[in-house]
Design an enzyme around this catalytic site. Structure first.
Site, PDB file in Angstrom:
ATOM      1  N   ARG A  61      42.430  37.973  42.924  1.00 43.24           N
ATOM      2  CA  ARG A  61      42.809  36.622  42.502  1.00 43.24           C
ATOM      3  C   ARG A  61      42.875  36.548  40.982  1.00 43.24           C
ATOM      4  O   ARG A  61      42.044  37.128  40.286  1.00 43.24           O
ATOM      5  CB  ARG A  61      41.791  35.610  43.010  1.00 43.24           C
ATOM      6  CG  ARG A  61      41.735  35.481  44.517  1.00 43.24           C
ATOM      7  CD  ARG A  61      40.727  34.432  44.928  1.00 43.24           C
ATOM      8  NE  ARG A  61      40.678  34.275  46.376  1.00 43.24           N
ATOM      9  CZ  ARG A  61      39.911  33.373  46.992  1.00 43.24           C
ATOM     10  NH1 ARG A  61      39.140  32.562  46.278  1.00 43.24           N
ATOM     11  NH2 ARG A  61      39.917  33.281  48.303  1.00 43.24           N
ATOM     12  N   ASP A 112      43.261  33.864  37.535  1.00 47.26           N
ATOM     13  CA  ASP A 112      42.999  32.497  37.110  1.00 47.26           C
ATOM     14  C   ASP A 112      44.288  31.791  36.688  1.00 47.26           C
ATOM     15  O   ASP A 112      45.335  32.425  36.500  1.00 47.26           O
ATOM     16  CB  ASP A 112      42.033  32.487  35.921  1.00 47.26           C
ATOM     17  CG  ASP A 112      40.657  33.031  36.278  1.00 47.26           C
ATOM     18  OD1 ASP A 112      40.310  33.028  37.468  1.00 47.26           O
ATOM     19  OD2 ASP A 112      39.944  33.455  35.355  1.00 47.26           O
ATOM     20  N   ARG A 154      38.549  38.554  30.718  1.00 50.45           N
ATOM     21  CA  ARG A 154      38.737  37.682  29.562  1.00 50.45           C
ATOM     22  C   ARG A 154      37.451  37.548  28.745  1.00 50.45           C
ATOM     23  O   ARG A 154      37.485  37.441  27.523  1.00 50.45           O
ATOM     24  CB  ARG A 154      39.237  36.320  30.019  1.00 50.45           C
ATOM     25  CG  ARG A 154      40.673  36.366  30.569  1.00 50.45           C
ATOM     26  CD  ARG A 154      41.018  35.108  31.346  1.00 50.45           C
ATOM     27  NE  ARG A 154      40.914  33.932  30.500  1.00 50.45           N
ATOM     28  CZ  ARG A 154      40.899  32.680  30.977  1.00 50.45           C
ATOM     29  NH1 ARG A 154      40.945  32.479  32.293  1.00 50.45           N
ATOM     30  NH2 ARG A 154      40.824  31.660  30.156  1.00 50.45           N
TER      31      ARG A 154
END
Length: 275
Positions: free
Chosen positions: A72, A74, A228
Site C-alpha cells: 500500500r 500513502d 519517508r
C-alpha cells in the site's frame, strides 16, 4: 492469452464441473501518478488507486472483484511497478485475451493510473504474500531553483547535503530491526514493527536534464510512512543537524518522535517488486 483458452478447453474435455470451476489468478503491473489519489487502498467515498482498479474490473466482469496489492502507498505517493492480483473463473474470460484486458482496463481507469501488463500466474499467487522484496526510490533536488520537469516527483531542498554522512547514517538501518521509530505512531499500535532493510543506496542521477539525488531503499516489507521517515532522518544528517550515529539512537528509541521529519509524499516512487 492462448494458454487460458487452452486451459478452459482442457477442463471442459476432462469433465470438470461448471458449478465449481478452478479459479484463475491474474497479475497486473500498475503505474500511477499519486497526486490525485488518497493512497492506494480503497476508502469509501475517496478516490484511490485500488478503488479505480476494482471499479474497472467490476465493469468488465459484471461482479465485485477484490484485488490484493504488493504494497500500500500513502496519499500522493507514486508507483512505477506496483503489482496487483485477482481471481476470475474460466468462463469469465471467454473471448478475452491479455491484450484485450490491458486495453479495456486502461480505458476504464482514472487517467492517473496505467496498467502496464496483464499476466496469468499460478493459481493462488499473491502480489503481497509471494513478494520477496520491495524497492522504493525517493528523489531530492538540491539545486538552487526547483526542477521544471521533475517537480511533481521530488522534494526540492535548495541546500548542500553531506551525502557521505547520509550514507554513514544509513548503514545503521541495514538488516533486521524494530523500525517503530520510523512509522506513523498510530499504525504501530498492537502490530509487529520489525522489518528487514536489505539496501539503502544514495546516488546522483540526471533525469530530463535535471540533477537529482536518489535514495533507493530495498526491504522485505515496509511500515506506514517508513521510507519517508527514513529519508527525513537522513536529510537531517545531510544538513549537518545531526551526526550519522544519531540514526542508531533513533532506531533504538522505538519512538516516532525521535526520528526526523516525514519527507513529502511527492518524492517517493514505489519502484518495483521482486518475486
Amino acid at each position: 492469452m492462448e494458454n487460458v483458452q487452452d486451459q478452459i478447453q482442457d477442463m471442459e474435455q476432462s469433465g470438470v464441473q461448471d458449478e465449481s470451476p478452478a479459479l484463475l489468478t491474474f497479475a497486473l503491473q500498475v503505474a500511477y501518478h499519486g497526486a490525485p489519489f488518497c493512497g492506494f487502498a480503497r476508502q469509501p467515498g475517496q478516490l484511490t488507486v485500488q478503488g479505480e482498479l476494482e471499479k474497472a474490473l467490476e465493469l468488465l466482469f459484471r461482479r465485485e472483484v477484490r484485488t490484493v496489492c504488493a504494497g500500500r502507498t500513502d496519499a500522493g505517493v507514486h508507483a512505477r511497478g506496483q503489482w496487483v492480483t485477482f481471481d476470475v473463473e474460466p468462463d469469465e474470460l471467454r473471448g478475452r485475451t491479455e491484450r484485450n484486458l490491458l486495453k479495456s482496463l486502461n480505458a476504464l481507469t482514472h487517467e492517473g493510473v496505467m496498467v502496464r501488463a496483464v499476466e496469468q500466474r499460478s493459481a493462488g499467487f499473491s502480489a503481497r504474500f509471494d513478494a520477496q522484496s520491495r524497492e522504493y526510490h525517493y528523489h531530492l533536488c538540491t539545486e538552487p531553483t526547483p526542477p521544471l520537469f521533475m517537480g511533481d516527483f521530488c522534494w526540492h531542498l535548495p541546500y548542500e547535503l553531506d551525502v557521505d554522512a547520509m550514507r554513514a547514517g544509513a548503514t545503521h538501518l541495514i538488516g533486521e530491526h524494530d523500525f517503530k521509530s520510523f512509522c506513523m505512531a498510530v499504525s504501530a499500535v498492537g502490530k509487529p514493527t520489525c522489518r528487514n532493510v536489505q539496501e539503502i543506496s544514495i546516488y546522483e542521477e540526471e533525469v530530463l536534464g535535471e540533477k537529482l539525488l536518489t535514495i533507493k531503499v530495498v526491504g522485505n516489507a515496509f511500515l506506514h510512512s517508513m521510507v519517508r521517515t527514513i529519508v527525513g532522518t537522513l536529510v537531517a544528517v545531510g544538513r549537518g543537524q545531526r551526526t550519522p550515529d544519531w540514526v542508531a539512537d533513533v532506531l533504538a528509541a522505538k519512538d516516532r518522535s525521535a526520528a526526523g521529519e516525514n519527507a513529502p509524499a511527492q518524492g517517493l516512487v514505489f519502484w518495483k517488486v521482486n518475486y
